[in-house]
Scaffold this active site. Structure first.
Site: not given
Ligand code: BES
Ligand code: MN
Ligand code: ZN
Length: 501
Positions: A268, A273, A280, A291, A350, A352, A354
């Site tokens: 990832k 993020d 967030k 991230d 959020d 995201e 996956r």
């Protein structure tokens, strides 16, 4: 990185700025271990330890004047904790002690380390710990004071060990250098500011890392936003479309001649993020520059495998995007199509990771690897379940066990977690094949179940490193504040294991 050598010289004769020896807790005080220091020195130190407040606990580092019996200027006592029942210390206890000592020695030019090393594996662990502890991130510091204090790392580290000259010892130290370089490079990437490290910049870093490695059999391929759209990578396109800096999928392939196995790694790489439209809260958002720790670990694992010339084909897939809110960002209720055709209703922008990982997993599996491992700072739920020191691993039972065993051997903490089928029902969408969020309880497992939809029959494990990837607390052992480089050692160990199956 510090220049590291090994010798079998006597610690008392080491002409260095600082000599590191171990201490450990005993039933009636403290004992000194590692290298034969002159008996009176040992006796005096052990006698004075309680008065000096020295306990031998892990992470305890004390600097003392070395005295006339030693050639070193400063004697550094580093705690190993308690001995095991058989009187030895674990490789990880040695690794942490070496790291804690070196971390305390910024500003010291030459260091010798004399810890109780019994075999090559332990020698490798001490070397690794020392090089991992001697890490500083000073890329953005310009003031004299800060640069000199933070980055004047020890120039030379000499490990004193009896078995120094055997070929197994040499190989263990060479491996430790490659491993530490990979972990430290991962940390650098995680610590990089997200205005510098955006998807295209990360792709350039991958190309440069491959060039700089000088290793044979490495190849980088970059898919840019246009190529991703054309290739049907709807997860990367959807997550990346809110940013002015488009997504990338980077393939880093190491292909030795006649490989014993073929391993795929998917990382990832959300370079920042923000949460996107499902934004967030401001508090703590800055940590989301980390991230991309999974992608960084994957890149550096592939490079390390190549540098070590392992007889295993390893292909890394870096799923790079920046998750931003904007007029072009994806919305909650958008439906996207992952590569391969499955549709996903994006209920929370959020979730995201996956989405980009789904594309990466499908791409990885298309090449029919023997096993696919994915690494991601995927869920806050990982931290709720296991905290900041222990990562989670989910997936096929045998692959999951293989990851846990590799982690144990490497000195990383990975704990096996289940993928309960029943939880998968919560990922049902009213309009698409899947929704990108499900039950909040067991959120880490739900994310794992989502990814499982994209791996088909390929043996697979999913590593959630959300907590351990980025140390927001204080430094400990060989682990600095900020990027930790977690997962590199486990993945590399697993790849090495596949060479022997
Ligand atoms: N990158 C985060 C997960 C994360 C949180 C990593 C904290 C490291 C520290 C991920 O993209 C995310 O936002 N996950 C959401 C998922 C939720 C919306 C289903 C989460 O965990 O809250
Ligand atoms: Mn997120
Ligand atoms: Zn994320």
């Amino acid at each position: 990185m510090a220049e590291l050598t090994v010798s079998s010289k006597n610690p008392a004769g080491a002409k260095v700025d600082a000599l590191v020896v171990g201490t450990h807790t005993t039933s009636d005080g403290v004992a000194i271990v590692g290298g034969d220091l002159p008996r009176p020195v040992v006796a005096a130190l052990e006698h004075l330890a309680p008065a000096l407040g020295i306990t031998g606990a892990a992470d305890e580092v004390r600097k003392l004047p070395a005295g006339p019996e030693l050639k070193a200027d400063v004697l550094v006592l580093v705690g190993l904790g308690a001995r095991r029942a058989d009187g030895t210390f674990s490789a990880e206890a040695l690794r942490r002690a070496a790291g804690a000592a070196l971390r305390a020695l910024a500003g010291t030019a030459s260091v010798a380390v004399a810890l109780p090393v019994e075999d090559e594996a332990e020698l490798g662990a001490v070397a690794e710990g020392a090089l991992l502890g001697a890490y500083a991130f000073a890329r953005y510091r310009t003031d004299e004071a800060a640069t000199s204090a933070a980055s004047r790392l020890p120039a030379t580290v000499e490990i004193l060990a009896g078995s120094a000259r055997s070929s197994a010892a040499k190989a263990a130290v060479e491996r430790a250098k490659v491993v530490a370089a990979a972990v430290n490079a991962t940390r650098d990437l995680v610590n990089a500011a997200p205005n510098d490290l955006f998807p295209a910049a990360f792709a350039d870093v991958a190309k440069q890392a491959v060039k700089d490695s000088g290793a044979k059999g490495l190849k980088v391929t970059v898919l840019d936003d246009k190529a991703l759209a054309a290739g049907g990578y709807g997860g990367l396109v959807g997550v990346g479309q809110g940013s002015a800096r488009g997504p990338r999928l980077v393939k880093v392939a190491y292909a030795p001649s006649r490989p014993a196995a073929k391993v795929a790694l998917v990382g990832k790489g959300i370079t920042f993020d923000s949460g996107g439209i499902s934004i967030k809260p401001a508090k703590g958002m800055e940590a989301m520059k980390s991230d991309m720790a999974g992608a960084a670990a994957v890149l550096q694992t592939v490079v390390a495998a190549a540098r070590l010339g392992l007889p295993v084909a390893v292909t890394g897939w870096l799923c790079l995007a920046e998750n931003m809110p904007s007029g072009t960002a994806q919305r909650p209720s958008d439906v996207i199509t992952i590569r391969g055709g499955k549709t996903v209703e994006v209920l929370n922008t959020d979730a995201e990771g996956r989405l980009v990982m789904a594309d990466g997993l499908v791409a990885a599996v298309e090449e029919k690897p023997d096993v696919v491992l994915d690494v991601a700072t995927l869920t806050g739920a990982q931290m709720v379940a296991l905290g900041n020191r222990v990562s989670a691993v989910m997936g096929a039972d045998d692959v999951r066990a293989e990851v846990v065993a590799a982690a144990d051997a490497a000195g990383e903490q990975f704990w096996p977690m289940p993928l309960p089928e029943e939880l998968g029902a919560s990922l049902k969408s009213k309009v698409a094949d899947l929704a990108n969020i499900g039950d909040r309880f067991g959120g880490m497992l739900v994310a794992g179940l989502f990814l499982q939809e994209f791996v088909g029959e390929t043996p697979w494990a999913h590593l959630d490193i959300a907590g351990p990837a980025f140390n927001e607390g204080s430094a400990h052992g060989y682990t600095p504040v900020g990027g930790t480089g977690v997962a590199v050692r486990t993945l590399l160990g697993l790849v090495e294991g596949r060479a022997q199956r």
